[in-house]
Design an enzyme around this catalytic site. Structure first.
Site, PDB file in Angstrom:
ATOM      1  N   ILE A   1     -25.345   7.008   3.989  1.00  0.00           N
ATOM      2  CA  ILE A   1     -24.986   8.425   4.008  1.00  0.00           C
ATOM      3  C   ILE A   1     -23.521   8.615   3.592  1.00  0.00           C
ATOM      4  O   ILE A   1     -22.604   8.170   4.283  1.00  0.00           O
ATOM      5  CB  ILE A   1     -25.247   9.047   5.392  1.00  0.00           C
ATOM      6  CG1 ILE A   1     -26.720   8.844   5.784  1.00  0.00           C
ATOM      7  CG2 ILE A   1     -24.859  10.519   5.392  1.00  0.00           C
ATOM      8  CD1 ILE A   1     -27.738   9.336   4.760  1.00  0.00           C
TER       9      ILE A   1
ATOM     10  N   GLY B   1     -30.762  19.896  -8.391  1.00  0.00           N
ATOM     11  CA  GLY B   1     -29.365  20.184  -8.678  1.00  0.00           C
ATOM     12  C   GLY B   1     -28.477  18.972  -8.508  1.00  0.00           C
ATOM     13  O   GLY B   1     -27.539  18.754  -9.282  1.00  0.00           O
TER      14      GLY B   1
ATOM     15  N   GLY C   1      -9.954  -9.137 -21.421  1.00  0.00           N
ATOM     16  CA  GLY C   1      -9.600  -9.568 -20.066  1.00  0.00           C
ATOM     17  C   GLY C   1      -8.870  -8.503 -19.284  1.00  0.00           C
ATOM     18  O   GLY C   1      -8.990  -8.433 -18.050  1.00  0.00           O
TER      19      GLY C   1
ATOM     20  N   GLU D   1     -29.696   9.748  -5.741  1.00  0.00           N
ATOM     21  CA  GLU D   1     -30.315  11.018  -6.132  1.00  0.00           C
ATOM     22  C   GLU D   1     -31.664  10.786  -6.823  1.00  0.00           C
ATOM     23  O   GLU D   1     -32.072  11.523  -7.705  1.00  0.00           O
ATOM     24  CB  GLU D   1     -29.387  11.841  -7.049  1.00  0.00           C
ATOM     25  CG  GLU D   1     -27.976  12.049  -6.517  1.00  0.00           C
ATOM     26  CD  GLU D   1     -27.909  13.038  -5.367  1.00  0.00           C
ATOM     27  OE1 GLU D   1     -28.840  13.054  -4.548  1.00  0.00           O
ATOM     28  OE2 GLU D   1     -26.921  13.778  -5.273  1.00  0.00           O
TER      29      GLU D   1
ATOM     30  N   ASN E   1     -10.573  -2.960 -36.841  1.00  0.00           N
ATOM     31  CA  ASN E   1     -11.790  -3.759 -36.892  1.00  0.00           C
ATOM     32  C   ASN E   1     -13.007  -2.842 -37.006  1.00  0.00           C
ATOM     33  O   ASN E   1     -13.248  -2.005 -36.140  1.00  0.00           O
ATOM     34  CB  ASN E   1     -11.881  -4.616 -35.620  1.00  0.00           C
ATOM     35  CG  ASN E   1     -13.089  -5.526 -35.616  1.00  0.00           C
ATOM     36  OD1 ASN E   1     -14.209  -5.045 -35.494  1.00  0.00           O
ATOM     37  ND2 ASN E   1     -12.858  -6.821 -35.712  1.00  0.00           N
TER      38      ASN E   1
ATOM     39  N   GLU F   1     -33.614   6.479   4.491  1.00  0.00           N
ATOM     40  CA  GLU F   1     -33.673   5.677   5.711  1.00  0.00           C
ATOM     41  C   GLU F   1     -33.761   4.201   5.358  1.00  0.00           C
ATOM     42  O   GLU F   1     -34.053   3.847   4.200  1.00  0.00           O
ATOM     43  CB  GLU F   1     -34.897   6.087   6.541  1.00  0.00           C
ATOM     44  CG  GLU F   1     -34.837   7.527   7.019  1.00  0.00           C
ATOM     45  CD  GLU F   1     -35.990   7.916   7.927  1.00  0.00           C
ATOM     46  OE1 GLU F   1     -36.011   9.080   8.365  1.00  0.00           O
ATOM     47  OE2 GLU F   1     -36.863   7.052   8.201  1.00  0.00           O
TER      48      GLU F   1
ATOM     49  N   GLY G   1     -36.628   4.675   0.897  1.00  0.00           N
ATOM     50  CA  GLY G   1     -35.660   5.036  -0.128  1.00  0.00           C
ATOM     51  C   GLY G   1     -36.331   5.916  -1.159  1.00  0.00           C
ATOM     52  O   GLY G   1     -36.414   7.135  -1.017  1.00  0.00           O
TER      53      GLY G   1
END
Length: 388
Positions: free
Chosen positions: A165, A248, A348, A371, A285, A135, A139
């Site tokens: 969401i 999960g 770049g 999550e 390199n 919300e 969080g």
């Protein structure tokens, strides 16, 4: 070549069935997702038809029981599949992982009637699902959520809003955590809403750094009436359902990070072989050789952690929750670093949208936030270590 080594390491220790799942998912990612990844990102396309094709392969309800249309696979199988799909488009796979988590919650905690009403159309991805916990004011402190559901006869009346969401406004089914009782986690219940219910509306589509192939909106409840028969489990069980789902979910999102990192290592390897500076390929390199070796090593280490946690979760082990938190923390941090280093190796060119590596960087950055933020993952691990 590293590409052959990477393919070998990704399938090391897997059963023949798991290798087949992996191959099917990798082929789908290469043919049905990767060619369109940039377009979905640029035009913010939610690729529903592509996901429905994935569902035909069993990817709409991977760890959902077969009697309602699921594939009935294990958490490790699921991780393998999401890692493979994510090499084609991390953003789309991440949404699919959230959808799968929602279907699993209905399958696991719903009544027989609810399972048969919701799961078949979700497993086929005829319909899509969204998970509604966060919300504007809650969080990481999810147990402080304010969205209320007041019981009135055979219905609940919902008021409040949810933020960030995934799929919001475009999806059909919303698994919502709301407050039916007093403060704290024990006052939270889980209710399934369907798009079109009176009082359910959505905010503007958010403009995001990445994850652009899935829409993100606020979900708003204004005297939204929902039948009591849409509640999953008992009143007060919602927070437990949410946390079990997230164990999960953390494995799933970590698996999506693995796929992005795997793809980015291969892109970096190819660039080092082709790009010449100072009269020779960048691959000559030694510094860049060592960095590439470190990237591959970190990827394999992260993969092992994720798969170990997936096995623990499947087996219902006591340490599963903390292992899921460790795996999510380690894999999402390490894989973002791998993708970012791959971009750096491109110079770049890596900053141009013509090159896929920048999209992997943008798409997995948020995996360290959602999550459960990686700071919260550290809290969970530390609490487990220090409890008496």
């Amino acid at each position: 070549m590293f590409s052959s080594l990477a393919a070998f390491l990704a399938s090391t220790g897997l059963t023949e069935d798991q290798k087949e799942f992996q191959k099917v998912a990798l082929d789908f990612a290469a043919k049905e997702m990767a060619p369109y990844m940039a377009e979905w990102d640029e035009k913010e396309i939610f690729p529903v038809e592509t996901m429905r094709k994935a569902a035909q392969l069993g990817f709409g309800g991977i760890y959902v029981k077969p009697d309602v249309g699921g594939s009935g696979l294990s958490r490790l199988d699921t991780s393998i599949i999401f890692e493979a799909l994510s090499t084609g488009c991390t953003s789309t796979t991440a949404y699919m992982s959230i959808h799968n988590m929602c279907v699993w919650m209905i399958d696991t905690f719903g009544s027989e009637e609810q399972r048969r009403r919701f799961c078949p159309s979700l497993c086929s991805m005829e319909k899509f699902a969204s998970y509604c916990l966060t919300e504007p004011g809650s969080g990481s402190d999810a147990a402080s959520l304010l969205t209320s559901a007041q019981r009135k006869g055979d219905s609940y009346v919902l008021n409040g809003s949810k933020a960030f969401i995934s799929g919001g406004g475009d999806t059909d089914v919303y698994v919502v955590m709301c407050r039916t009782g007093g403060p704290g986690p024990k006052g939270i219940s889980c209710i399934v809403l369907e798009k079109g219910m009176p009082g359910l509306s959505f905010g503007k589509k958010e403009k995001k750094v990445g994850w652009n192939s899935q829409p993100t909106r606020a979900v708003i409840f204004e005297d939204c009436i929902v039948p009591v028969g849409n509640r999953l489990g008992a009143e007060g069980q919602g927070f437990s359902i949410a946390m079990q789902g997230l164990n999960g979910g953390r494995i799933n999102i970590a698996s999506c990070s693995l796929g992005a990192a795997h793809a980015s290592v291969l892109l970096a390897q190819e660039h080092l072989m082709v790009r010449k500076q100072f009269g020779e390929p960048l691959a000559s390199n030694q510094y860049l050789q060592f960095r590439l070796a470190e990237m591959a090593t970190r990827l394999v280490a992260a993969r092992l952690m994720v798969r170990n946690a997936a096995r623990a979760l499947q087996e219902g082990r006591e340490d599963a929750a903390v292992l899921c938190s460790m795996a999510k923390l380690f894999a999402t941090d390490e894989c973002f670093g791998i993708c970012n280093q791959a971009l750096q190796m491109h110079g770049g060119y890596g900053y141009l949208k013509d090159y896929a590596v920048q999209q992997f960087v943008r798409d997995i950055r948020v995996h360290q936030i959602l999550e459960g933020t990686n700071e919260v993952m550290r809290m969970i691990v530390a609490r487990n270590l220090l409890q008496g």
